[in-house]
Design a protein around this motif. Structure first.
Motif, PDB file in Angstrom:
ATOM      1  N   ALA A 182       0.833  -1.202   0.000  1.00 54.28           N
ATOM      2  CA  ALA A 182       0.000   0.000   0.000  1.00 54.28           C
ATOM      3  C   ALA A 182       0.870   1.255   0.000  1.00 54.28           C
ATOM      4  N   GLU A 183       1.976   1.221   0.753  1.00 53.04           N
ATOM      5  CA  GLU A 183       2.884   2.362   0.791  1.00 53.04           C
ATOM      6  C   GLU A 183       3.549   2.575  -0.571  1.00 53.04           C
ATOM      7  N   VAL A 184       3.933   1.469  -1.200  1.00 51.90           N
ATOM      8  CA  VAL A 184       4.559   1.571  -2.522  1.00 51.90           C
ATOM      9  C   VAL A 184       3.570   2.147  -3.535  1.00 51.90           C
ATOM     10  N   GLU A 185       2.327   1.630  -3.497  1.00 54.07           N
ATOM     11  CA  GLU A 185       1.313   2.127  -4.432  1.00 54.07           C
ATOM     12  C   GLU A 185       1.041   3.605  -4.192  1.00 54.07           C
ATOM     13  N   ALA A 186       1.013   3.997  -2.914  1.00 52.19           N
ATOM     14  CA  ALA A 186       0.791   5.410  -2.597  1.00 52.19           C
ATOM     15  C   ALA A 186       1.954   6.266  -3.111  1.00 52.19           C
ATOM     16  N   ALA A 187       3.172   5.760  -2.963  1.00 51.16           N
ATOM     17  CA  ALA A 187       4.349   6.504  -3.438  1.00 51.16           C
ATOM     18  C   ALA A 187       4.332   6.643  -4.949  1.00 51.16           C
ATOM     19  N   ILE A 188       3.916   5.525  -5.625  1.00 51.30           N
ATOM     20  CA  ILE A 188       3.832   5.574  -7.087  1.00 51.30           C
ATOM     21  C   ILE A 188       2.779   6.587  -7.513  1.00 51.30           C
ATOM     22  N   ALA A 189       1.630   6.555  -6.848  1.00 48.46           N
ATOM     23  CA  ALA A 189       0.563   7.496  -7.183  1.00 48.46           C
ATOM     24  C   ALA A 189       1.017   8.932  -6.968  1.00 48.46           C
ATOM     25  N   GLU A 190       1.746   9.173  -5.890  1.00 50.79           N
ATOM     26  CA  GLU A 190       2.244  10.513  -5.593  1.00 50.79           C
ATOM     27  C   GLU A 190       3.253  10.947  -6.650  1.00 50.79           C
ATOM     28  N   ALA A 191       4.100   9.983  -7.067  1.00 52.17           N
ATOM     29  CA  ALA A 191       5.099  10.323  -8.096  1.00 52.17           C
ATOM     30  C   ALA A 191       4.431  10.649  -9.414  1.00 52.17           C
ATOM     31  N   GLU A 192       3.394   9.870  -9.774  1.00 47.98           N
ATOM     32  CA  GLU A 192       2.676  10.115 -11.013  1.00 47.98           C
ATOM     33  C   GLU A 192       1.975  11.474 -10.979  1.00 47.98           C
ATOM     34  N   ALA A 193       1.384  11.791  -9.807  1.00 46.65           N
ATOM     35  CA  ALA A 193       0.703  13.089  -9.677  1.00 46.65           C
ATOM     36  C   ALA A 193       1.702  14.220  -9.803  1.00 46.65           C
ATOM     37  N   THR A 194       2.854  14.071  -9.211  1.00 47.51           N
ATOM     38  CA  THR A 194       3.898  15.100  -9.290  1.00 47.51           C
ATOM     39  C   THR A 194       4.351  15.284 -10.737  1.00 47.51           C
ATOM     40  N   MET A 195       4.513  14.139 -11.437  1.00 49.85           N
ATOM     41  CA  MET A 195       4.944  14.200 -12.830  1.00 49.85           C
ATOM     42  C   MET A 195       3.901  14.919 -13.684  1.00 49.85           C
ATOM     43  N   ARG A 196       2.619  14.631 -13.403  1.00 48.01           N
ATOM     44  CA  ARG A 196       1.565  15.296 -14.180  1.00 48.01           C
ATOM     45  C   ARG A 196       1.583  16.817 -13.945  1.00 48.01           C
ATOM     46  N   ARG A 197       1.816  17.200 -12.694  1.00 48.85           N
ATOM     47  CA  ARG A 197       1.849  18.640 -12.384  1.00 48.85           C
ATOM     48  C   ARG A 197       3.030  19.316 -13.094  1.00 48.85           C
ATOM     49  N   VAL A 198       4.167  18.608 -13.080  1.00 48.17           N
ATOM     50  CA  VAL A 198       5.348  19.180 -13.743  1.00 48.17           C
ATOM     51  C   VAL A 198       5.099  19.318 -15.237  1.00 48.17           C
ATOM     52  N   THR A 199       4.506  18.286 -15.848  1.00 47.20           N
ATOM     53  CA  THR A 199       4.228  18.289 -17.283  1.00 47.20           C
ATOM     54  C   THR A 199       3.242  19.398 -17.622  1.00 47.20           C
ATOM     55  N   ALA A 200       2.237  19.560 -16.783  1.00 50.01           N
ATOM     56  CA  ALA A 200       1.237  20.599 -17.037  1.00 50.01           C
ATOM     57  C   ALA A 200       1.861  21.985 -16.938  1.00 50.01           C
ATOM     58  N   GLY A 201       2.836  22.157 -16.090  1.00 49.14           N
ATOM     59  CA  GLY A 201       3.488  23.462 -15.927  1.00 49.14           C
ATOM     60  C   GLY A 201       4.301  23.849 -17.128  1.00 49.14           C
ATOM     61  N   HIS A 202       4.766  22.838 -17.869  1.00 52.32           N
ATOM     62  CA  HIS A 202       5.534  23.134 -19.066  1.00 52.32           C
ATOM     63  C   HIS A 202       4.596  23.362 -20.220  1.00 52.32           C
TER      64      HIS A 202
END
Length: 202
Positions: A182-202
């Motif tokens: 569950a912790e790994v899945e949460a970390a992956i989800a957080e990483a994906e969300a961060t990546m989406r935010r970074v991509t959207a900013g560009h």
């Protein structure tokens, strides 16, 4: 067990059975008293052969002079002193019970022989008791079976306790693995969300 005794009324059969029960009780008392006496004597002989080895075997870490060792031996000696003279009493009690049984059987047989052959309510003459040695062999067999059953029950309980322990450990491992996943899945989800935010900013 076959015999040539006649059938008899239930009330007379009950007299014989009661006398047989008295013999059996006297036999058992003599048998187990003698067995306990012999066991105590063997233990005392072991102690007297080598007191130090005895204490090391049964009372690890305690010297021969310690209270537990000395008190136990004192009690065994007292038991032997108590049982020794009583063996003759047990033997006399058994002899009296045997004589009483023989007298009851004689009296019952006399009474039956004076009865009409067609007296209603008759039952078979009670089977005779086994020999004393036969009875002792049966008690030894029963005791051995009881001890074996006890050991098997203890082994089964130990096995079930081990199974329960292993199951509990397995449950804990599974729960820990699930939590980690569950912790790994949460970390992956957080990483994906961060990546989406970074991509959207560009």
């Amino acid at each position: 067990m076959t015999h040539d005794k006649p059938s008899l009324p239930k009330r007379l059969a009950a007299k014989i059975v009661a006398a047989q029960n008295a013999v059996t009780a006297a036999r058992r008392h003599l048998h187990y008293s003698a067995q306990s006496l012999a066991q105590d004597q063997r233990e005392l002989a072991e102690f007297e052969r080598d007191p130090v080895a005895y204490a090391a075997k049964y009372y690890r870490g305690m010297p021969v002079e310690s209270y537990p060792v000395q008190e136990h031996i004192r009690r065994r000696r007292a038991d032997v002193a108590h049982r020794m003279p009583r063996q003759s009493l047990h033997q006399a009690t058994l002899a009296a019970a045997d004589a009483a049984l023989a007298e009851v059987e004689r009296a019952v047989l006399d009474e039956v022989q004076r009865m009409r052959p067609d007296t209603p309510g008759r039952v078979a003459w009670p089977d005779p008791l086994p020999s004393l040695e036969g009875a002792r062999a049966q008690w030894r067999w029963d005791d051995a079976n009881e001890a074996q059953a006890r050991r098997e029950q203890e082994a089964h309980e130990a096995l079930m306790a081990e199974v329960e322990r292993v199951n509990q450990e397995s449950d804990e491992v599974i729960a820990s693995a699930k939590a980690t996943l569950a912790e790994v899945e949460a970390a992956i989800a957080e990483a994906e969300a961060t990546m989406r935010r970074v991509t959207a900013g560009h």
